[in-house]
Design a protein around this motif. Structure first.
Motif, PDB file in Angstrom:
ATOM      1  N   PRO A  39       0.836  -1.204   0.000  1.00 34.18           N
ATOM      2  CA  PRO A  39       0.000   0.000   0.000  1.00 34.18           C
ATOM      3  C   PRO A  39       0.872   1.256   0.000  1.00 34.18           C
ATOM      4  CG  PRO A  39      -0.765  -1.589   1.641  1.00 34.18           C
ATOM      5  CD  PRO A  39       0.546  -2.096   1.136  1.00 34.18           C
ATOM      6  N   THR A  40       0.446   2.254  -0.757  1.00 31.36           N
ATOM      7  CA  THR A  40       1.200   3.500  -0.800  1.00 31.36           C
ATOM      8  C   THR A  40       0.876   4.357   0.422  1.00 31.36           C
ATOM      9  OG1 THR A  40      -0.542   4.512  -2.123  1.00 31.36           O
ATOM     10  CG2 THR A  40       1.312   3.529  -3.300  1.00 31.36           C
ATOM     11  N   VAL A  41       1.808   5.244   0.742  1.00 29.14           N
ATOM     12  CA  VAL A  41       1.609   6.153   1.871  1.00 29.14           C
ATOM     13  C   VAL A  41       1.626   7.563   1.307  1.00 29.14           C
ATOM     14  CG1 VAL A  41       2.409   4.710   3.752  1.00 29.14           C
ATOM     15  CG2 VAL A  41       4.081   5.850   2.347  1.00 29.14           C
ATOM     16  N   LYS A  42       0.461   8.135   1.131  1.00 23.98           N
ATOM     17  CA  LYS A  42       0.323   9.387   0.402  1.00 23.98           C
ATOM     18  C   LYS A  42       0.212  10.588   1.340  1.00 23.98           C
ATOM     19  CE  LYS A  42      -1.981   7.436  -3.681  1.00 23.98           C
ATOM     20  NZ  LYS A  42      -0.938   7.796  -4.645  1.00 23.98           N
ATOM     21  N   GLY A  43       0.357  11.760   0.740  1.00 25.14           N
ATOM     22  CA  GLY A  43       0.013  12.989   1.430  1.00 25.14           C
ATOM     23  C   GLY A  43       1.137  13.686   2.161  1.00 25.14           C
ATOM     24  N   TYR A  44       2.387  13.314   1.908  1.00 23.74           N
ATOM     25  CA  TYR A  44       3.511  13.952   2.590  1.00 23.74           C
ATOM     26  C   TYR A  44       4.050  15.099   1.746  1.00 23.74           C
ATOM     27  CZ  TYR A  44       3.235   9.915   5.599  1.00 23.74           C
ATOM     28  OH  TYR A  44       2.770   8.952   6.458  1.00 23.74           O
ATOM     29  N   ASP A  45       4.251  16.241   2.391  1.00 22.60           N
ATOM     30  CA  ASP A  45       4.827  17.373   1.673  1.00 22.60           C
ATOM     31  C   ASP A  45       6.335  17.469   1.890  1.00 22.60           C
ATOM     32  OD1 ASP A  45       4.770  18.249   4.301  1.00 22.60           O
ATOM     33  OD2 ASP A  45       3.632  20.075   3.901  1.00 22.60           O
ATOM     34  N   ALA A  46       6.899  16.438   2.525  1.00 23.48           N
ATOM     35  CA  ALA A  46       8.351  16.364   2.686  1.00 23.48           C
ATOM     36  C   ALA A  46       8.761  14.901   2.844  1.00 23.48           C
ATOM     37  CB  ALA A  46       8.817  17.175   3.888  1.00 23.48           C
TER      38      ALA A  46
ATOM     39  N   ALA B 154       1.710  17.380  -4.512  1.00 21.53           N
ATOM     40  CA  ALA B 154       2.191  17.995  -5.758  1.00 21.53           C
ATOM     41  C   ALA B 154       3.363  18.932  -5.505  1.00 21.53           C
ATOM     42  CB  ALA B 154       1.054  18.742  -6.436  1.00 21.53           C
ATOM     43  N   GLU B 155       3.348  19.608  -4.372  1.00 21.19           N
ATOM     44  CA  GLU B 155       4.455  20.458  -3.972  1.00 21.19           C
ATOM     45  C   GLU B 155       5.120  19.811  -2.763  1.00 21.19           C
ATOM     46  OE1 GLU B 155       3.213  24.456  -3.356  1.00 21.19           O
ATOM     47  OE2 GLU B 155       2.508  24.724  -5.417  1.00 21.19           O
ATOM     48  N   ALA B 156       6.418  19.546  -2.851  1.00 20.10           N
ATOM     49  CA  ALA B 156       7.073  18.799  -1.770  1.00 20.10           C
ATOM     50  C   ALA B 156       8.559  19.113  -1.733  1.00 20.10           C
ATOM     51  CB  ALA B 156       6.861  17.295  -1.957  1.00 20.10           C
ATOM     52  N   THR B 157       9.132  18.898  -0.555  1.00 18.61           N
ATOM     53  CA  THR B 157      10.568  19.060  -0.335  1.00 18.61           C
ATOM     54  C   THR B 157      11.171  17.690  -0.058  1.00 18.61           C
ATOM     55  OG1 THR B 157      10.292  21.288   0.575  1.00 18.61           O
ATOM     56  CG2 THR B 157      12.326  20.134   1.128  1.00 18.61           C
TER      57      THR B 157
ATOM     58  N   PHE C  62      16.014  19.160  -2.324  1.00 20.42           N
ATOM     59  CA  PHE C  62      15.283  19.249  -3.586  1.00 20.42           C
ATOM     60  C   PHE C  62      13.899  19.843  -3.337  1.00 20.42           C
ATOM     61  CE2 PHE C  62      18.148  15.622  -3.896  1.00 20.42           C
ATOM     62  CZ  PHE C  62      18.703  15.740  -5.154  1.00 20.42           C
ATOM     63  N   LEU C  63      13.330  20.415  -4.379  1.00 19.53           N
ATOM     64  CA  LEU C  63      11.992  20.981  -4.290  1.00 19.53           C
ATOM     65  C   LEU C  63      11.194  20.613  -5.533  1.00 19.53           C
ATOM     66  CD1 LEU C  63      10.038  22.918  -2.729  1.00 19.53           C
ATOM     67  CD2 LEU C  63      10.979  24.765  -4.142  1.00 19.53           C
ATOM     68  N   ARG C  64       9.936  20.247  -5.318  1.00 18.19           N
ATOM     69  CA  ARG C  64       9.014  20.052  -6.431  1.00 18.19           C
ATOM     70  C   ARG C  64       7.850  21.026  -6.262  1.00 18.19           C
ATOM     71  NH1 ARG C  64       6.230  14.303  -7.716  1.00 18.19           N
ATOM     72  NH2 ARG C  64       5.047  14.766  -5.828  1.00 18.19           N
ATOM     73  N   THR C  65       7.530  21.756  -7.307  1.00 16.00           N
ATOM     74  CA  THR C  65       6.415  22.702  -7.261  1.00 16.00           C
ATOM     75  C   THR C  65       5.355  22.289  -8.244  1.00 16.00           C
ATOM     76  OG1 THR C  65       7.524  24.124  -8.882  1.00 16.00           O
ATOM     77  CG2 THR C  65       7.894  24.619  -6.553  1.00 16.00           C
ATOM     78  N   ALA C  66       4.126  22.592  -7.923  1.00 16.38           N
ATOM     79  CA  ALA C  66       2.996  22.234  -8.789  1.00 16.38           C
ATOM     80  C   ALA C  66       3.089  23.000 -10.104  1.00 16.38           C
ATOM     81  CB  ALA C  66       1.678  22.553  -8.090  1.00 16.38           C
TER      82      ALA C  66
END
Length: 206
Positions: A97-104, A132-135, A201-205
């Motif tokens: 199972p995936t573990v979703k919803g982390y912004d870091a 979608a946006e995460a560090t 690293f950074l990901r932005t929407a």
């Protein structure tokens, strides 16, 4: 460094040595984050220290089944409100199972232990974990243009390969490429004690 037993739980002196300088950088990198997934929490020393030092975060530790009993005990004893019990997470098990919803996402001293195909799986699965946006922060030793940054890292790499030829210090360019394929761009390459680095690293929407 090899883990030892202190009291009745595994103990890493390396974690004790590096937890303060890592925390100082994570307090900046994760200042606007709320939910962090730590991949490969090991003894749990980092998880306890970082959760205590960043009370605005929910720090979710995780590891393979082998390490969960001792990791769970350390986190239970810490009894921090922002440090839930660890998750079972094996990067190699794509069916889990995936573990979703982390912004870091944070991981320390894992890439040189994982075989390279598993390192690739880790980065490929970031979409399973992250918003979608995460560090993303990765700590450990790295090579540059295929070259070791110190004699101690060269010796460490040889020691790793004597244990398992699939282990070894990774080249930063290859790691940055994997992160880029997952939408993360390198923001900072921090020099750390003992010839280690912290890659931010950074990901932005969009």
């Amino acid at each position: 460094m090899t883990n030892a037993i202190q009291g009745d739980l595994p103990f890493s002196q390396a974690c004790e040595n590096n937890k303060a300088p890592i925390l100082a950088l994570l307090q900046q990198a994760f200042a606007n984050c709320r939910n962090v997934l730590e991949v490969g929490s090991g003894t749990g020393q980092h998880a306890v220290h970082f959760a205590a030092g960043m009370p605005h975060l929910n720090w979710q530790a995780s590891d393979q089944a082998l390490y969960l009993p001792d990791l769970t005990q350390r986190l239970r004893r810490a009894a921090l409100p922002n440090l839930p019990l660890p998750l079972l997470l094996d990067i190699r098990d794509a069916a889990a199972p995936t573990v979703k919803g982390y912004d870091a996402v944070f991981s320390a001293n894992t890439l040189h232990i994982m075989p390279w195909p598993v390192v690739q799986q880790l980065f490929a699965r970031l979409n399973d974990f992250c918003t979608a946006e995460a560090t993303l922060c990765i700590y450990g030793p790295f090579n540059y243009s295929g070259r070791f940054t110190s004699d101690s890292n060269r010796a460490f790499d040889a020691s790793l390969k004597s244990r398992d030829p699939a282990m070894g210090i990774r080249d930063i360019a290859a790691v940055v490429a994997l992160a880029g394929a997952a939408g993360f761009s390198l923001q900072q390459d921090h020099s750390m004690p003992a010839n280690n680095r912290l890659l931010q690293f950074l990901r932005t929407a969009g």
